[in-house]
Motif scaffolding. Sequence first.
Motif, short mmCIF file in Angstrom:
data_model
loop_
_atom_site.label_atom_id
_atom_site.label_comp_id
_atom_site.label_asym_id
_atom_site.label_seq_id
_atom_site.Cartn_x
_atom_site.Cartn_y
_atom_site.Cartn_z
N THR A 122 -5.48 -9.16 -31.55
CA THR A 122 -5.85 -8.20 -32.60
C THR A 122 -5.12 -6.86 -32.45
OG1 THR A 122 -7.76 -7.52 -31.26
CG2 THR A 122 -8.11 -9.22 -32.94
N GLY A 123 -4.43 -6.65 -31.35
CA GLY A 123 -3.68 -5.42 -31.14
C GLY A 123 -4.51 -4.25 -30.63
N ILE A 124 -5.76 -4.51 -30.26
CA ILE A 124 -6.60 -3.42 -29.74
C ILE A 124 -6.09 -2.93 -28.40
CG2 ILE A 124 -8.94 -2.86 -28.96
CD1 ILE A 124 -10.01 -4.82 -31.00
N LEU A 125 -5.63 -3.85 -27.56
CA LEU A 125 -5.06 -3.50 -26.27
C LEU A 125 -3.70 -4.17 -26.12
CD1 LEU A 125 -8.07 -3.81 -23.78
CD2 LEU A 125 -7.08 -1.72 -24.72
N SER A 126 -2.81 -3.46 -25.46
CA SER A 126 -1.49 -4.02 -25.17
C SER A 126 -1.52 -4.60 -23.76
CB SER A 126 -0.40 -2.95 -25.30
OG SER A 126 0.87 -3.49 -24.98
N ILE A 127 -1.90 -5.85 -23.66
CA ILE A 127 -2.04 -6.50 -22.36
C ILE A 127 -1.31 -7.84 -22.40
CG2 ILE A 127 -4.21 -5.40 -21.70
CD1 ILE A 127 -5.71 -7.74 -22.88
N PRO A 128 -0.91 -8.34 -21.25
CA PRO A 128 -0.19 -9.62 -21.23
C PRO A 128 -1.14 -10.79 -21.49
CG PRO A 128 -0.57 -8.87 -18.99
CD PRO A 128 -1.02 -7.76 -19.90
N VAL A 129 -0.58 -11.94 -21.86
CA VAL A 129 -1.38 -13.14 -22.01
C VAL A 129 -1.96 -13.51 -20.66
CG1 VAL A 129 0.55 -14.71 -21.60
CG2 VAL A 129 -1.39 -15.46 -23.02
N TRP A 130 -3.09 -14.18 -20.63
CA TRP A 130 -3.89 -14.31 -19.41
C TRP A 130 -3.14 -14.94 -18.24
CZ3 TRP A 130 -5.12 -18.94 -17.05
CH2 TRP A 130 -4.88 -20.11 -17.78
N TYR A 131 -2.26 -15.91 -18.49
CA TYR A 131 -1.59 -16.59 -17.38
C TYR A 131 -0.43 -15.77 -16.82
CZ TYR A 131 1.19 -18.12 -21.41
OH TYR A 131 1.92 -18.16 -22.56
N ASN A 132 -0.11 -14.66 -17.44
CA ASN A 132 0.90 -13.74 -16.89
C ASN A 132 0.28 -12.47 -16.33
OD1 ASN A 132 3.17 -15.33 -17.46
ND2 ASN A 132 3.32 -14.54 -19.55
N ALA A 133 -1.03 -12.36 -16.40
CA ALA A 133 -1.69 -11.13 -15.96
C ALA A 133 -1.50 -10.88 -14.46
CB ALA A 133 -3.18 -11.19 -16.28
N GLY A 134 -1.39 -11.94 -13.67
CA GLY A 134 -1.23 -11.76 -12.23
C GLY A 134 0.12 -11.22 -11.83
N ALA A 135 1.11 -11.31 -12.71
CA ALA A 135 2.45 -10.83 -12.39
C ALA A 135 2.69 -9.38 -12.79
CB ALA A 135 3.50 -11.71 -13.08
N VAL A 136 1.69 -8.76 -13.40
CA VAL A 136 1.83 -7.39 -13.87
C VAL A 136 1.71 -6.42 -12.69
CG1 VAL A 136 0.80 -5.61 -15.34
CG2 VAL A 136 0.94 -7.96 -16.15
N LYS A 137 2.53 -5.40 -12.68
CA LYS A 137 2.48 -4.36 -11.66
C LYS A 137 1.54 -3.25 -12.13
CE LYS A 137 5.65 -6.27 -9.04
NZ LYS A 137 5.34 -6.80 -7.69
N TYR A 138 0.54 -2.96 -11.33
CA TYR A 138 -0.43 -1.94 -11.68
C TYR A 138 -0.07 -0.63 -10.98
CZ TYR A 138 -3.16 -5.84 -13.46
OH TYR A 138 -3.57 -6.94 -14.16
N GLY A 139 -0.24 0.47 -11.72
CA GLY A 139 0.18 1.77 -11.21
C GLY A 139 -0.72 2.34 -10.13
N PHE A 140 -1.99 1.95 -10.11
CA PHE A 140 -2.91 2.57 -9.15
C PHE A 140 -2.81 1.94 -7.76
CE2 PHE A 140 -5.17 -0.82 -11.35
CZ PHE A 140 -5.76 -1.53 -10.32
#
Length: 266
Positions: A122-140
């Motif tokens: 729906t475009g409410i959040l700009s987040i990756p698809v669930w199976y790629n979420a583990g490869a995302v680098k988090y800033g904190f």
Amino acid sequence: MAVAAGRAFLLLPSSACFATSHTNLLKHSFGTTNTSSLVKPGNARGFAQHVARAQVRPTWLPGLDPPAYLDGSLAGDFGFDPLGLGEDPESLRWYVQAELVHCRFAMLGVAGILLTDLLRVTGILSIPVWYNAGAVKYGFANTETLIIVQLLLMGFVETKRYMDFKTPGSQAKDGSFFGLEAALEGLEPGYPGGPLLNPLGLAKDVKNAHDWKLKEIKNGRLAMVAMLGMFVQASVTHAGPVDNLLEHLSDPWHRTIVQTLANSGS
């Protein structure tokens, strides 16, 4: 077959006049009758009650006798154990707890995947698809720090759960959880309570909460099947579940699982 037989026996005559009419019919048809082979009304009622009681216990396959060690006392016990994994009572206790934990993780996983995928599509959040979420680098925090923190936290929780499994009630004693025992109120292995884990006060009497346990295990098993389906779906379509649903709704007659699997192999 047993269900059909049970239903047939439940239709046995329950009045003397009905039995008498059948006796007369046999006399006219065959010239003689053996009244000892007929079920008397009182016996018919007793046998019908016995069959009715036997049919109270549902099984995963109607008419199949469940193993003796699955007596129906466990929540969600429908006599399903084709490999005989639960023959050993100690192993059965462990499998029950393992299934319960996997059910809860699967329910959380399915809810998390559907929610985040809906927010992404729906475009409410700009987040990756669930199976790629583990490869995302988090800033904190970097990946190594997140892994270590997760291992420590999950290791602590799983250790406490295992200790409570080995010695039921030991983790609810004073001083066993930094003084938070009263907020958790361990009810029985696998079912902690208190305001933190049971804020709505459901199933406070966990010994008599069979309906709640049955609902949880049923929904958990459904969630595990759904989770497996999402794994296969992502591997075949390389898309999220909401994307797949929208694609199917756009052309329901041609965009189905059959066409998708056929096209994936070509």
